[in-house]
Design a protein around this motif. Structure first.
Motif, PDB file in Angstrom:
ATOM      1  N   ALA A 108      -4.735  14.978   1.522  1.00 40.64           N
ATOM      2  CA  ALA A 108      -5.361  15.084   2.649  1.00 40.64           C
ATOM      3  C   ALA A 108      -5.867  13.481   2.081  1.00 40.64           C
ATOM      4  CB  ALA A 108      -6.172  15.776   3.199  1.00 40.64           C
ATOM      5  N   ALA A 109      -6.227  13.245   0.379  1.00 43.49           N
ATOM      6  CA  ALA A 109      -7.032  12.605  -0.997  1.00 43.49           C
ATOM      7  C   ALA A 109      -6.092  11.615  -0.504  1.00 43.49           C
ATOM      8  CB  ALA A 109      -7.408  13.164  -1.575  1.00 43.49           C
ATOM      9  N   ARG A 110      -4.594  11.377  -0.803  1.00 46.84           N
ATOM     10  CA  ARG A 110      -4.040  10.496  -0.628  1.00 46.84           C
ATOM     11  C   ARG A 110      -3.903   9.467   0.681  1.00 46.84           C
ATOM     12  NH1 ARG A 110       0.735  13.425  -2.823  1.00 46.84           N
ATOM     13  NH2 ARG A 110      -1.186  13.059  -5.019  1.00 46.84           N
ATOM     14  N   VAL A 111      -3.777  10.354   1.565  1.00 48.94           N
ATOM     15  CA  VAL A 111      -4.322   9.023   3.197  1.00 48.94           C
ATOM     16  C   VAL A 111      -5.595   8.517   2.723  1.00 48.94           C
ATOM     17  CG1 VAL A 111      -4.532   9.291   5.357  1.00 48.94           C
ATOM     18  CG2 VAL A 111      -2.839  11.274   4.787  1.00 48.94           C
ATOM     19  N   ASP A 112      -6.358   9.315   2.867  1.00 45.33           N
ATOM     20  CA  ASP A 112      -7.459   8.518   2.002  1.00 45.33           C
ATOM     21  C   ASP A 112      -7.445   7.006   1.396  1.00 45.33           C
ATOM     22  OD1 ASP A 112     -10.739   7.773   3.441  1.00 45.33           O
ATOM     23  OD2 ASP A 112     -10.961   7.969   1.357  1.00 45.33           O
ATOM     24  N   HIS A 113      -6.776   7.787   0.355  1.00 44.56           N
ATOM     25  CA  HIS A 113      -6.259   6.980  -1.195  1.00 44.56           C
ATOM     26  C   HIS A 113      -5.516   6.145  -0.581  1.00 44.56           C
ATOM     27  CE1 HIS A 113      -5.498   6.124  -5.553  1.00 44.56           C
ATOM     28  NE2 HIS A 113      -5.952   4.998  -5.043  1.00 44.56           N
ATOM     29  N   ILE A 114      -5.251   5.921   0.334  1.00 42.85           N
ATOM     30  CA  ILE A 114      -3.916   5.125   1.004  1.00 42.85           C
ATOM     31  C   ILE A 114      -4.851   4.086   2.177  1.00 42.85           C
ATOM     32  CG2 ILE A 114      -1.802   4.011   2.362  1.00 42.85           C
ATOM     33  CD1 ILE A 114      -0.443   6.503   0.807  1.00 42.85           C
ATOM     34  N   ASP A 115      -5.046   4.551   2.381  1.00 40.24           N
ATOM     35  CA  ASP A 115      -5.850   3.319   3.636  1.00 40.24           C
ATOM     36  C   ASP A 115      -6.897   3.043   3.460  1.00 40.24           C
ATOM     37  OD1 ASP A 115      -4.250   4.595   4.956  1.00 40.24           O
ATOM     38  OD2 ASP A 115      -5.684   5.829   6.208  1.00 40.24           O
ATOM     39  N   LYS A 116      -7.957   3.258   2.171  1.00 43.15           N
ATOM     40  CA  LYS A 116      -8.681   2.346   2.302  1.00 43.15           C
ATOM     41  C   LYS A 116      -9.075   1.334   0.833  1.00 43.15           C
ATOM     42  CE  LYS A 116     -10.749   4.254   5.296  1.00 43.15           C
ATOM     43  NZ  LYS A 116     -11.568   6.108   5.446  1.00 43.15           N
ATOM     44  N   THR A 117      -7.662   1.652   0.062  1.00 43.04           N
ATOM     45  CA  THR A 117      -7.649   1.026  -0.930  1.00 43.04           C
ATOM     46  C   THR A 117      -6.334   0.574  -1.280  1.00 43.04           C
ATOM     47  OG1 THR A 117      -9.390   2.568  -2.421  1.00 43.04           O
ATOM     48  CG2 THR A 117      -7.896   1.613  -3.466  1.00 43.04           C
ATOM     49  N   ILE A 118      -5.823   1.352  -1.670  1.00 47.65           N
ATOM     50  CA  ILE A 118      -4.042   1.223  -1.394  1.00 47.65           C
ATOM     51  C   ILE A 118      -3.483  -0.254  -0.761  1.00 47.65           C
ATOM     52  CG2 ILE A 118      -1.846   1.274  -2.506  1.00 47.65           C
ATOM     53  CD1 ILE A 118      -2.423   4.362  -3.433  1.00 47.65           C
ATOM     54  N   GLU A 119      -3.050   0.108   0.460  1.00 51.47           N
ATOM     55  CA  GLU A 119      -2.798  -0.663   1.207  1.00 51.47           C
ATOM     56  C   GLU A 119      -4.083  -1.640   1.476  1.00 51.47           C
ATOM     57  OE1 GLU A 119      -0.141  -1.723   3.596  1.00 51.47           O
ATOM     58  OE2 GLU A 119       0.088  -0.595   2.216  1.00 51.47           O
ATOM     59  N   PRO A 120      -5.223  -1.440   1.726  1.00 57.50           N
ATOM     60  CA  PRO A 120      -5.886  -3.073   2.248  1.00 57.50           C
ATOM     61  C   PRO A 120      -5.317  -3.533   0.688  1.00 57.50           C
ATOM     62  CG  PRO A 120      -7.025  -1.568   2.749  1.00 57.50           C
ATOM     63  CD  PRO A 120      -5.877  -0.403   1.531  1.00 57.50           C
ATOM     64  N   ALA A 121      -4.966  -3.954  -1.035  1.00 57.38           N
ATOM     65  CA  ALA A 121      -5.282  -4.464  -2.158  1.00 57.38           C
ATOM     66  C   ALA A 121      -3.754  -5.422  -1.576  1.00 57.38           C
ATOM     67  CB  ALA A 121      -5.264  -4.235  -2.958  1.00 57.38           C
ATOM     68  N   LEU A 122      -2.762  -4.169  -1.495  1.00 58.07           N
ATOM     69  CA  LEU A 122      -0.618  -5.013  -1.497  1.00 58.07           C
ATOM     70  C   LEU A 122      -1.777  -5.758  -0.386  1.00 58.07           C
ATOM     71  CD1 LEU A 122       0.771  -1.636  -2.251  1.00 58.07           C
ATOM     72  CD2 LEU A 122       0.155  -2.633  -3.545  1.00 58.07           C
TER      73      LEU A 122
END
Length: 235
Positions: free
Chosen positions: A85-99
């Motif tokens: 659950a934490a990883r989903v938020d991490h991906i959606d809010k931080t990782i994917e937008p940056a990539l």
């Protein structure tokens, strides 16, 4: 920097590259993330650092619960689900937008830690973890994973030296020596099984030597190879 790397940096910006660092306690992951970011920026590459659990506002809230140990009585499956659950938020809010913006992302831990901590040591069914990964990651996998390895006793000693008097052991630092030995074995197994993605780094050496080995791996895997450079920079 090689000619191929320089050409890659001159290419139009496409999708960023995703680098993760994995390993046991005291391996120096957070320190090496800082070195990587500095070297990337010196090379003209926009990059951001992040961590797991955490890395986004929602994930940081879950980090506190996970590392405090309050979830431990619910068992490894519950821990794995909350990490996801934490990883989903991490991906959606931080990782994917940056990539998507062409920025490289360097993360202190990612999905391999769930495989090692809750999978290999929590003895969760691999099918459960694979299903959880499919839902959580949505096909987002690191372009390069650096597995920092060193003897367990040395890693725990390093972790103890960096801890301030006011700090207490977190949920995983407080585990047994046997737990940490099994954790090291799990990471070594991941590195061997996925050598196309993972590079094993001897973290028992000096900070500078480890940093250089990591930079060599990044240069070779993500810059010097034309195909990798094209993928990372949209050439």
């Amino acid at each position: 920097m090689s000619e191929a790397a320089a050409q890659a940096l001159a290419a139009p910006r496409g999708r960023g590259a995703f680098i993760t660092l994995e390993g046991g306690e005291g391996a120096g992951k957070s320190t090496q993330v800082k070195h990587i970011l500095e070297r990337l920026r010196q090379a003209g590459i926009d990059a951001v650092g992040t961590r797991e659990p955490g890395g986004s506002p929602g994930a940081e809230v879950l980090r506190k619960a996970l590392l405090s140990g309050v979830i431990e009585p619910l068992g490894p499956a519950a821990e794995a689900i909350l990490f996801a659950a934490a990883r989903v938020d991490h991906i959606d809010k931080t990782i994917e937008p940056a990539l998507s913006a062409g920025i490289w992302v360097v993360s202190d831990r990612f999905a391999d830690s769930t495989r090692a901590y809750q999978g290999a040591l929590g003895r969760l069914d691999p099918r459960f973890l694979r299903a959880l990964e499919r839902v959580t990651l949505n096909e987002l996998y690191p372009d390069l994973t650096l597995v920092l390895d060193l003897p367990v006793e040395e890693g725990l000693a390093r972790a103890a030296r960096r801890r301030t008097p006011a700090e207490t052991l977190d949920r995983f630092e407080n585990e047994t020596l046997e737990f940490h030995q099994g954790l090291r074995a799990a990471f070594l197994e991941i590195a061997a099984a996925e050598s196309a993605r993972c590079v094993l780094i001897d973290a028992a050496r000096s900070e500078a030597d480890v940093a250089q080995s990591i930079w060599d791996a990044i240069t070779y895997r993500l810059m010097d190879r034309p195909a990798a450079a094209e993928r990372a920079h949209g050439a």
